[in-house]
Design a protein around this motif. Structure first.
Motif, PDB file in Angstrom:
ATOM      1  N   LEU A   1      17.491  -2.453 -18.044  1.00  0.00           N
ATOM      2  CA  LEU A   1      18.518  -1.486 -18.485  1.00  0.00           C
ATOM      3  C   LEU A   1      19.906  -2.147 -18.792  1.00  0.00           C
ATOM      4  CD1 LEU A   1      17.698   2.425 -17.736  1.00  0.00           C
ATOM      5  CD2 LEU A   1      17.972   1.367 -20.020  1.00  0.00           C
ATOM      6  N   VAL A   2      20.341  -2.756 -17.476  1.00  0.00           N
ATOM      7  CA  VAL A   2      21.560  -3.469 -17.300  1.00  0.00           C
ATOM      8  C   VAL A   2      21.544  -4.540 -18.315  1.00  0.00           C
ATOM      9  CG1 VAL A   2      22.738  -5.069 -15.702  1.00  0.00           C
ATOM     10  CG2 VAL A   2      21.877  -2.653 -15.137  1.00  0.00           C
ATOM     11  N   TRP A   3      20.277  -5.458 -18.381  1.00  0.00           N
ATOM     12  CA  TRP A   3      20.141  -6.417 -18.910  1.00  0.00           C
ATOM     13  C   TRP A   3      20.337  -6.431 -20.729  1.00  0.00           C
ATOM     14  CZ3 TRP A   3      16.603  -9.504 -21.990  1.00  0.00           C
ATOM     15  CH2 TRP A   3      17.141 -10.797 -22.259  1.00  0.00           C
ATOM     16  N   SER A   4      19.641  -5.233 -20.963  1.00  0.00           N
ATOM     17  CA  SER A   4      19.771  -4.861 -22.257  1.00  0.00           C
ATOM     18  C   SER A   4      20.893  -4.347 -22.912  1.00  0.00           C
ATOM     19  CB  SER A   4      18.573  -4.024 -22.878  1.00  0.00           C
ATOM     20  OG  SER A   4      18.709  -2.642 -21.840  1.00  0.00           O
ATOM     21  N   THR A   5      21.856  -3.821 -22.191  1.00  0.00           N
ATOM     22  CA  THR A   5      22.994  -3.397 -22.500  1.00  0.00           C
ATOM     23  C   THR A   5      24.144  -4.389 -22.277  1.00  0.00           C
ATOM     24  OG1 THR A   5      23.684  -2.466 -20.395  1.00  0.00           O
ATOM     25  CG2 THR A   5      22.790  -0.881 -21.838  1.00  0.00           C
ATOM     26  N   ARG A   6      23.600  -5.511 -21.898  1.00  0.00           N
ATOM     27  CA  ARG A   6      24.716  -6.653 -21.757  1.00  0.00           C
ATOM     28  C   ARG A   6      25.914  -6.202 -21.134  1.00  0.00           C
ATOM     29  NH1 ARG A   6      22.141 -11.015 -23.491  1.00  0.00           N
ATOM     30  NH2 ARG A   6      20.572 -10.521 -25.008  1.00  0.00           N
ATOM     31  N   TRP A   7      25.987  -5.601 -20.190  1.00  0.00           N
ATOM     32  CA  TRP A   7      27.043  -4.891 -19.337  1.00  0.00           C
ATOM     33  C   TRP A   7      27.715  -4.013 -20.194  1.00  0.00           C
ATOM     34  CZ3 TRP A   7      26.632  -5.837 -14.558  1.00  0.00           C
ATOM     35  CH2 TRP A   7      25.766  -7.050 -14.080  1.00  0.00           C
TER      36      TRP A   7
ATOM     37  N   GLY B 108       0.791  -1.396  -0.092  1.00  0.00           N
ATOM     38  CA  GLY B 108      -0.347  -0.119   0.058  1.00  0.00           C
ATOM     39  C   GLY B 108       0.711   1.334  -0.174  1.00  0.00           C
ATOM     40  N   SER B 109       2.207   1.038   0.140  1.00  0.00           N
ATOM     41  CA  SER B 109       3.147   2.331   0.049  1.00  0.00           C
ATOM     42  C   SER B 109       3.590   2.634  -1.379  1.00  0.00           C
ATOM     43  CB  SER B 109       4.284   1.890   0.883  1.00  0.00           C
ATOM     44  OG  SER B 109       5.473   2.520   0.413  1.00  0.00           O
ATOM     45  N   VAL B 110       3.039   3.920  -1.766  1.00  0.00           N
ATOM     46  CA  VAL B 110       3.379   4.286  -3.161  1.00  0.00           C
ATOM     47  C   VAL B 110       5.038   4.307  -3.283  1.00  0.00           C
ATOM     48  CG1 VAL B 110       3.044   5.953  -4.765  1.00  0.00           C
ATOM     49  CG2 VAL B 110       1.314   5.657  -3.102  1.00  0.00           C
ATOM     50  N   GLN B 111       5.523   4.744  -2.106  1.00  0.00           N
ATOM     51  CA  GLN B 111       7.085   4.835  -2.394  1.00  0.00           C
ATOM     52  C   GLN B 111       7.592   3.708  -2.818  1.00  0.00           C
ATOM     53  OE1 GLN B 111       5.309   6.315   0.005  1.00  0.00           O
ATOM     54  NE2 GLN B 111       6.304   7.977   0.903  1.00  0.00           N
ATOM     55  N   LEU B 112       7.143   2.652  -2.106  1.00  0.00           N
ATOM     56  CA  LEU B 112       7.691   1.281  -2.391  1.00  0.00           C
ATOM     57  C   LEU B 112       7.323   0.754  -3.942  1.00  0.00           C
ATOM     58  CD1 LEU B 112       9.189  -0.800  -0.916  1.00  0.00           C
ATOM     59  CD2 LEU B 112       7.199  -2.144  -0.510  1.00  0.00           C
ATOM     60  N   TYR B 113       6.226   1.162  -4.437  1.00  0.00           N
ATOM     61  CA  TYR B 113       5.790   0.676  -5.696  1.00  0.00           C
ATOM     62  C   TYR B 113       6.735   1.446  -6.699  1.00  0.00           C
ATOM     63  CZ  TYR B 113       1.548  -1.034  -3.690  1.00  0.00           C
ATOM     64  OH  TYR B 113       0.596  -1.641  -2.990  1.00  0.00           O
ATOM     65  N   VAL B 114       7.017   2.647  -6.515  1.00  0.00           N
ATOM     66  CA  VAL B 114       7.840   3.470  -7.385  1.00  0.00           C
ATOM     67  C   VAL B 114       9.208   2.629  -7.452  1.00  0.00           C
ATOM     68  CG1 VAL B 114       9.126   5.826  -7.715  1.00  0.00           C
ATOM     69  CG2 VAL B 114       6.562   5.625  -7.156  1.00  0.00           C
ATOM     70  N   GLY B 115       9.619   2.527  -5.901  1.00  0.00           N
ATOM     71  CA  GLY B 115      10.733   1.553  -5.994  1.00  0.00           C
ATOM     72  C   GLY B 115      10.851   0.206  -6.648  1.00  0.00           C
ATOM     73  N   TYR B 116       9.594  -0.448  -6.713  1.00  0.00           N
ATOM     74  CA  TYR B 116       9.758  -1.673  -7.425  1.00  0.00           C
ATOM     75  C   TYR B 116      10.004  -1.294  -8.964  1.00  0.00           C
ATOM     76  CZ  TYR B 116       7.392  -3.974  -3.787  1.00  0.00           C
ATOM     77  OH  TYR B 116       6.976  -4.860  -2.743  1.00  0.00           O
ATOM     78  N   ILE B 117       9.323  -0.168  -9.450  1.00  0.00           N
ATOM     79  CA  ILE B 117       9.483   0.082 -10.835  1.00  0.00           C
ATOM     80  C   ILE B 117      10.957   0.456 -11.108  1.00  0.00           C
ATOM     81  CG2 ILE B 117       8.715   2.032 -12.677  1.00  0.00           C
ATOM     82  CD1 ILE B 117       6.137   2.233 -10.999  1.00  0.00           C
ATOM     83  N   MET B 118      11.405   1.517 -10.265  1.00  0.00           N
ATOM     84  CA  MET B 118      12.878   1.726 -10.454  1.00  0.00           C
ATOM     85  C   MET B 118      13.899   0.353 -10.512  1.00  0.00           C
ATOM     86  SD  MET B 118      13.854   4.884 -10.416  1.00  0.00           S
ATOM     87  CE  MET B 118      15.159   5.036  -9.030  1.00  0.00           C
ATOM     88  N   ALA B 119      13.537  -0.468  -9.592  1.00  0.00           N
ATOM     89  CA  ALA B 119      14.410  -1.578  -9.661  1.00  0.00           C
ATOM     90  C   ALA B 119      14.237  -2.217 -10.978  1.00  0.00           C
ATOM     91  CB  ALA B 119      14.089  -2.390  -8.642  1.00  0.00           C
ATOM     92  N   VAL B 120      12.968  -2.427 -11.193  1.00  0.00           N
ATOM     93  CA  VAL B 120      12.738  -3.140 -12.573  1.00  0.00           C
ATOM     94  C   VAL B 120      13.441  -2.537 -13.705  1.00  0.00           C
ATOM     95  CG1 VAL B 120      11.059  -4.045 -14.351  1.00  0.00           C
ATOM     96  CG2 VAL B 120      10.867  -4.500 -11.979  1.00  0.00           C
ATOM     97  N   THR B 121      13.055  -1.131 -13.943  1.00  0.00           N
ATOM     98  CA  THR B 121      13.978  -0.600 -15.166  1.00  0.00           C
ATOM     99  C   THR B 121      15.195  -0.684 -14.939  1.00  0.00           C
ATOM    100  OG1 THR B 121      12.216   1.193 -14.470  1.00  0.00           O
ATOM    101  CG2 THR B 121      13.778   1.612 -15.919  1.00  0.00           C
ATOM    102  N   ILE B 122      15.936  -0.417 -13.761  1.00  0.00           N
ATOM    103  CA  ILE B 122      17.444  -0.839 -13.645  1.00  0.00           C
ATOM    104  C   ILE B 122      17.819  -1.984 -14.284  1.00  0.00           C
ATOM    105  CG2 ILE B 122      19.233  -0.831 -12.232  1.00  0.00           C
ATOM    106  CD1 ILE B 122      17.956   1.510 -10.889  1.00  0.00           C
ATOM    107  N   ALA B 123      17.033  -3.141 -13.776  1.00  0.00           N
ATOM    108  CA  ALA B 123      17.415  -4.545 -14.124  1.00  0.00           C
ATOM    109  C   ALA B 123      17.305  -4.596 -15.771  1.00  0.00           C
ATOM    110  CB  ALA B 123      16.522  -5.256 -13.412  1.00  0.00           C
TER     111      ALA B 123
END
Lengths: 304, 671
Positions: free
Chosen positions: B665-671, B648-663
Motif C-alpha cells: 500500500l505504501v509503495w503503491s501510493t508513493r507516499w 508454524g504460528s498462524v499469528q505470525l503468518y497473519v503478521g507477514y500478510i499484514m506487513a506485506v499488505t502495508i508495504a
C-alpha cells in the motif's frame, strides 16, 4: 591412377633406402662413442635374417596379434607414398593427394594396432610399452602439429607439395630456426631416440617402443623393424624438406635429389650426435620436453 | 502430399508400437517383438522421408489450422531431413538390437520400457521436423520426459534414480534457457511459426544467442553443463543409451543449427569464439575424463562430451567465417560439423551396442574384470574394433573423414581473422584437436585391449558367449556404414553442402569440391587441402599386399606356440597390464587438471607385506567441485535460512500478510 603408381614407386624407394639410413645412424653413433660398430649395411642383413626365421607366438594371442605387424607396415608404406620425397622433382608426381593430416594419422593408425597387439599376449612388459608409447604419442601429436603448422600456415595449405614448395622458397630467418628446433625435438620422440626412448634395448625400465614389440619374433619382428626404419626415414625427410634450407624447385631434378640426400644424411648424423650427447630422461619429464617444442613452434608462428 | 503420408505412416507406426507395448505388457515376448519391430519400421520410414526430401526438395504440411498459438506446421527442409535421416538410421539399428537385448527385461516392466522407447524415438523425430515454437517445446519436453523415465527404468538401483534426478534438474534448466531464447525471438516476429521468426535487435540478439548456447548446450552436454550426461547415459538400458548418446544429444545440435543458421543470422565474431572456446574445453576435458573411467558405458558417455566438442569446433568455425563474410568457408565448417554429427551417431551407437553385448553376457561394466573376449565373441570384437578405430579418428574409417574436414576448417581461420589472432587460434585449435585424437586413440587402445584381448580376468569373462544374431546384425550394419562413409564420403558431402547452402547465401558446394568421385578437396583461396580416402585405402591395401607377398616369397612360415616369457613364471591374468596402469602416465601428465588422489589399502599388516593390497585412484571433477557442489550447498543453506520464517504460528503468518499488505500500500501510493 597415375598418382597411385607414382606414390607406390616412391614408397618402394623409401622402403629400399630406409635400412641404409638406419645403418648410417647406428654406425655414426658407434664412431661417436669410440666403438667400431657394425657396418653401414647391417640393418639389411638383420632384416634378411629376421624375415627368414620362424616365430614363437603366445597361445594367449588372437588374430589381432598376427595382423598388427602388417597394418603397421602398410601404414608406414602408405606414409612413405605420401611424403614429399619426390615432390621437388616432379610436383605432379602423385603428390596431389598428399595431405599433412593424412600422413600423421596413418602413423597413428599403425601405432594404434601395434599398441593393441602389445597388450594381446598379456605380459606386463608389452602392456608397459604400449601404455608408454600411447602416452608419448599424446604429448608428441600436438607438438608435431604445431611445428608443421609453422610451415603450413605461410604456405596456406596442408598439402605436402605446397608446403615443400613454400619451404624451399622461404628465407632463412629466426622463425625458421625456432620451427626447426621444435620439429627436431619431435623427431627425437617420434623416431624413439635417446632423450625420450632408447632404440637399442628393451631390457631396462626405460623401454618404450622395444618393450611394446617384445612379444614378436622372426618374420613379424622383421616387418616391424623395417616399418620403423621407413617411418624414421619419412620423419627425417619431412625435417630435411621443410626445415633445412634447400634448393628451389627451379633447379634441375638431379641437383635437387643430391641436395635432399645430403640433407637427409646430415639429419641422420645430427640424430646420432644428439643421442650420444644426451641421457635418457625420466618418462615423466617428457611432457616438459614436448612443451619446449610446442613453445618453440608458437614462437616461430609469432616471429613470422 | 506424398511426404504427408510418409510422415503419418511413421507416426502411426510409433503410436502402434506404444499401444501394443502397453496393451500386451503381460505377454512380454509378443510385446517385445511387436513394439520394437514397429519402432524399427517407423525409423525406416523416417529414413525414407529423409531420402524423399533430398530427392524431391523441401516438404511441409499443416498439422492444425489454428491453435491458441497460431497454426502448427510440419516443415522438413534439408536440415530437418538430415537429422531425420540420422535418427532413422540409428533408430532402426537400435530397435532391431532392442528386440534381442530386451529379453533380459522380461518381467521387469518391459511393456512400459518398450512404449517409452517408441515415444522417445517419435518425439525426437517430431523435434527435428516441427516448425512452431510451442510445438517444438512440447515435443522437446516429451523427449525429455520419455528419456528421463527410461533412465529411471531400473529405479530400484540408487544410482539409477540419482542419475535420473540429476538429468531431470539439469535438462530443465536447459529447457528454461531454450524457452527464453525462443521468447526473445517471438515479439519482433509476431508469430510463433519458425518461418516467421526474426532476431531481435541490439543486445537482445546476443542474449538470444547465449540462451540458445546454454539451453541446447545443456542437452548436448558441453562442459561445464555436462554433469548429467555421464550419469544418465549409462543408467539407461543399453539400446536406450545408444540412442541417447548417439542421437538425442544431436537434437541439441539441430536446435543450435536452427538458431545460428536461420533465426539469428550472422553475428559478431565473439559468437564464434565463444562456441570455439566451449568446444575446445569439451573435447579435451571430455576425452581426458573418459580415459580415467573403467565403467565402459560411463567411458563412452564421456566420449560423447568429447565428440560434441569436435562437432562444435566445426560450428564455431562456421560462425567465425560467416561473420567475416566468407560463406564458402562457413559452409565447409558447418558441413564438417554435420558430417561429424552423423559419424558420431553411427560409431557411438555401435560402441554402446558392443558394450551392451558384453554386459549382457558377462554382467559387468568394469573393464578391469573383463579380458580375452575376442575368443568367445569374435564378431562383437570385430565390430567394436571398427567403432574404436572410427571414434579415434583414424583412417580409413568415417571418424577420420569428418575430423579431417574439421582440421581443414580450423586451418582456414586466418582467412577470417587477420593477423596474429587468426594464426594463433588456428594453431592452438588444430593442435588441441590433434591432442583430442591422440587421447581418444589411447583411450580406445585401453578399452579394446582390456575387454577383448589377453586372458580373462574373471570367471564372468571366461564364461562369455557370443551375442545373438539380432544383436550382431545391427552392429555389422553400423560398422559397414563406418567403412563406407570413411572411404567414399564424397556423395554424402554433396548432400551436406546442399543442406547448409540455403542458409549461407552462396553455394558452398563450390568450395567443397569433389575433384573426383574418390577425392575430397576445396577450391578456395584460403585452403587447398585435398584428401582421397579411397586412394588411401588403395595404398594401405598395396602395403598389406607387399607384406603378404614378402611372407609368401621369402622365408619360412614356421610358427611355434609358447607362453610369454615372464622370468620363468607361467603368466596368468593377474599379471596383465590393467586399465589403471595403462592410463597412469596420462593421469600423471595431466594431474593439474585431473587432480588424482591415489589411495592404497593394505590388508593384514605391514604397508609393503600386506596379504592383499588394493590401489584406488580418485579423480577430482573440477566442475562438480567448483560449480555444482557450492551451488547445491548454497541452495540448501538458503532453504534452511528461509525455514526460520516458517514457525508454524498462524499469528505470525497473519503478521507477514499484514506487513506485506502495508508495504504494498505504501509503495503503491508513493507516499
Amino acid at each position: 591412377m597415375m598418382q597411385l603408381v607414382a606414390g607406390l614407386a616412391q614408397a618402394a624407394l623409401v622402403a629400399a633406402l630406409a635400412p641404409l639410413v638406419a645403418g648410417l645412424i647406428k654406425t655414426a653413433k658407434a664412431r661417436l662413442q669410440s666403438r667400431r660398430g657394425p657396418g653401414i649395411l647391417q640393418p639389411y642383413y638383420d632384416l634378411a635374417k629376421f624375415l627368414g626365421k620362424d616365430s614363437v607366438v603366445s597361445p594367449t594371442t588372437s588374430w589381432l596379434f598376427a595382423v598388427a605387424p602388417s597394418v603397421y607396415f602398410a601404414a608406414a608404406l602408405g606414409a612413405a607414398a605420401l611424403s614429399p620425397v619426390l615432390a621437388p622433382l616432379a610436383s605432379g608426381l602423385g603428390m596431389g593427394l598428399a595431405d599433412l593430416f593424412m600422413l600423421l594419422y596413418l602413423f597413428a593408425l599403425g601405432r594404434f594396432f601395434l599398441a593393441l597387439a602389445s597388450l594381446d599376449a598379456g605380459s606386463s612388459f608389452g602392456g608397459m610399452g604400449g601404455s608408454r608409447e600411447m602416452f608419448i604419442a599424446v604429448l608428441a601429436e600436438p607438438a608435431i602439429l604445431l611445428a608443421l603448422l609453422a610451415v603450413a600456415l605461410p604456405a596456406k595449405s596442408t598439402g605436402l607439395t605446397a608446403m615443400a614448395a613454400s619451404a624451399a622458397g622461404a628465407k632463412w630467418a629466426l622463425s625458421e630456426v625456432f620451427a626447426a628446433g621444435a620439429f627436431f625435438i619431435v623427431l627425437l620422440a617420434e623416431t624413439g631416440r635417446i632423450p625420450v626412448d632408447n632404440p637399442d634395448t628393451h631390457l631396462e625400465l626405460t623401454m618404450v617402443h622395444e618393450g611394446m614389440i617384445l612379444e614378436y619374433s622372426g618374420r613379424p619382428l622383421g616387418l616391424i623393424h623395417w616399418a620403423v626404419a621407413i617411418k624414421q626415414l619419412v620423419m627425417i625427410t619431412l625435417f630435411a624438406v621443410f626445415f633445412l634450407p634447400g634448393a628451389p624447385f627451379s633447379w634441375p631434378p638431379l641437383a635437387q635429389a643430391a641436395v635432399l640426400a645430403v640433407k637427409v644424411a646430415a639429419t641422420a648424423l645430427a640424430l646420432a650426435a644428439a643421442e650420444t650427447a644426451t641421457n635418457k630422461m625420466r618418462l615423466f619429464r617428457v611432457p616438459a620436453f614436448m612443451t619446449v617444442s610446442g613453445v618453440l613452434a608458437l614462437l616461430a608462428l609469432v616471429a613470422r | 502430399m506424398d511426404f504427408f503420408y510418409l510422415y503419418t505412416a511413421m507416426a502411426s507406426a510409433f503410436a502402434l508400437a506404444m499401444a501394443s507395448a502397453l496393451a500386451l505388457r503381460t505377454r512380454p515376448a509378443v510385446a517385445n517383438w511387436l513394439a520394437h519391430g514397429l519402432s524399427a519400421i517407423g525409423s525406416l520410414l523416417a529414413l525414407a522421408g529423409a531420402a524423399f526430401v533430398f530427392s524431391a526438395g523441401p516438404q511441409g504440411f499443416s498439422l492444425s489450422g489454428g491453435t491458441l498459438f497460431g497454426p502448427v506446421a510440419v516443415r522438413a527442409d534439408y536440415l530437418s531431413a538430415f537429422f531425420l535421416g540420422v535418427i532413422g538410421a540409428v533408430g532402426a539399428a537400435a530397435s532391431v538390437y532392442a528386440v534381442a537385448y530386451s529379453r533380459e527385461y522380461y518381467g521387469r516392466r518391459l511393456g512400459s520400457m518398450a512404449a517409452l522407447y517408441a515415444a522417445f524415438l517419435l518425439s525426437m523425430l517430431v523435434v527435428v521436423t516441427v516448425s512452431h515454437v510451442v510445438a517444438f517445446i512440447v515435443a522437446w519436453e516429451l523427449m525429455t520426459v520419455a528419456s528421463f523415465l527410461l533412465v529411471a527404468h531400473e529405479r530400484e538401483k540408487a544410482s539409477s534414480s540419482r542419475a535420473a534426478y540429476v538429468y531431470f534438474v539439469m535438462t530443465h534448466i536447459g529447457t528454461a534457457f531454450i524457452m527464453a531464447a525462443f521468447l526473445l525471438l517471438v515479439p519482433p516476429s509476431g508469430s510463433m511459426a519458425f518461418a516467421d521468426l526474426k532476431a531481435p535487435a541490439g543486445w537482445l540478439r546476443d542474449a538470444a544467442f547465449l540462451c540458445a548456447l546454454i539451453g541446447f548446450g545443456t542437452k548436448a552436454g558441453i562442459i561445464p553443463l555436462h554433469v548429467w550426461l555421464p550419469e544418465a547415459h549409462p543408467a539407461a538400458p543399453t539400446h536406450v543409451s545408444a540412442v541417447m548418446s548417439g542421437v538425442m544429444i544431436k537434437t541439441a545440435i539441430y536446435g543450435m543449427a536452427r538458431f545460428y543458421l536461420e533465426f539469428l543470422g550472422t553475428g559478431p565474431v565473439w559468437w564464434g569464439a565463444a562456441v570455439l572456446a566451449a568446444a575446445a574445453l569439451s573435447s579435451v576435458l571430455g576425452v581426458l575424463y573418459a580415459l580415467m573411467q573403467h565403467d565402459v558405458k560411463r567411458l563412452l558417455a564421456y566420449h560423447s562430451v568429447e565428440n560434441i566438442g569436435i562437432i562444435m569446433l566445426g560450428m564455431g568455425g562456421g560462425l567465425v567465417f560467416a561473420s567475416a563474410g566468407l560463406p564458402g568457408l562457413a559452409g565447409l565448417a558447418w558441413a564438417a560439423a554435420l558430417f561429424h554429427v552423423l559419424n558420431h551417431a553411427i560409431f557411438k551407437s555401435l560402441l554402446f551396442m558392443g558394450a551392451g553385448a558384453v554386459l549382457q553376457t558377462t554382467h559387468t561394466r568394469d573393464i578391469e574384470h573383463l579380458g580375452g573376449l575376442i575368443r568367445f565373441m569374435p564378431y562383437t570384437a570385430a565390430f567394436f574394433l571398427a567403432g574404436a578405430v572410427a571414434i579415434s579418428g583414424l583412417p580409413p574409417l568415417n571418424g577420420f573423414a569428418s575430423e579431417w574436414l574439421t582440421f581443414q576448417a580450423l586451418f582456414a581461420l586466418p582467412a577470417a581473422l587477420a593477423g596474429l589472432t587468426g594464426k594463433l587460434m588456428a594453431a592452438v585449435l588444430v593442435s588441441l584437436l590433434g591432442l583430442t585424437g591422440a587421447l581418444a586413440a589411447a583411450c580406445f587402445v585401453k578399452v579394446f585391449a582390456m575387454i577383448f584381448l589377453a586372458k580373462p580376468r574373471s570367471e564372468h569373462a571366461a564364461a562369455a558367449k557370443e551375442a545373438s544374431g539380432l544383436m550382431l546384425a545391427p552392429m555389422g550394419f553400423l560398422a559397414a556404414l563406418c567403412l563406407v562413409l570413411g572411404v567414399l564420403p564424397a556423395p554424402l558431402l554433396g548432400l551436406l553442402t546442399r543442406t547448409v547452402a540455403p542458409f549461407l547465401g552462396e553455394a558452398p558446394a563450390a568450395t567443397l569440391a569433389a575433384g573426383d568421385w574418390y577425392a575430397v578437396g576445396f577450391k578456395a583461396a584460403a585452403t587447398t587441402g585435398t584428401m582421397s580416402p579411397a586412394a588411401l585405402v588403395a595404398l594401405l591395401l598395396a602395403g598389406a599386399a607387399v607384406a603378404a607377398a614378402g611372407y609368401r616369397l621369402y622365408g619360412r612360415a614356421g610358427r611355434t606356440e609358447g607362453e610369454t616369457w615372464t622370468c620363468g613364471i607361467v603368466p596368468n591374468a593377474r599379471m596383465e597390464y590393467t586399465a589403471t596402469g595403462f592410463s597412469d602416465p596420462i593421469r600423471r601428465a595431466f594431474r593439474a587438471i585431473l587432480l588424482p588422489k591415489p589411495d592404497v589399502v593394505t590388508e593384514d599388516g605391514h604397508r609393503y607385506f600386506g596379504r592383499r593390497m588394493v590401489f584406488h585412484v580418485k579423480i577430482t571433477y573440477v566442475f562438480t567441485e567448483l560449480i555444482y557442489r557450492p551451488a547445491s550447498r548454497g541452495t540448501v543453506a538458503l532453504a534452511h535460512f528461509m525455514k526460520r520464517l516458517q514457525t508454524g504460528s498462524v499469528q505470525l503468518y497473519v503478521g507477514y500478510i499484514m506487513a506485506v499488505t502495508i508495504a504494498v500500500l505504501v509503495w503503491s501510493t508513493r507516499w
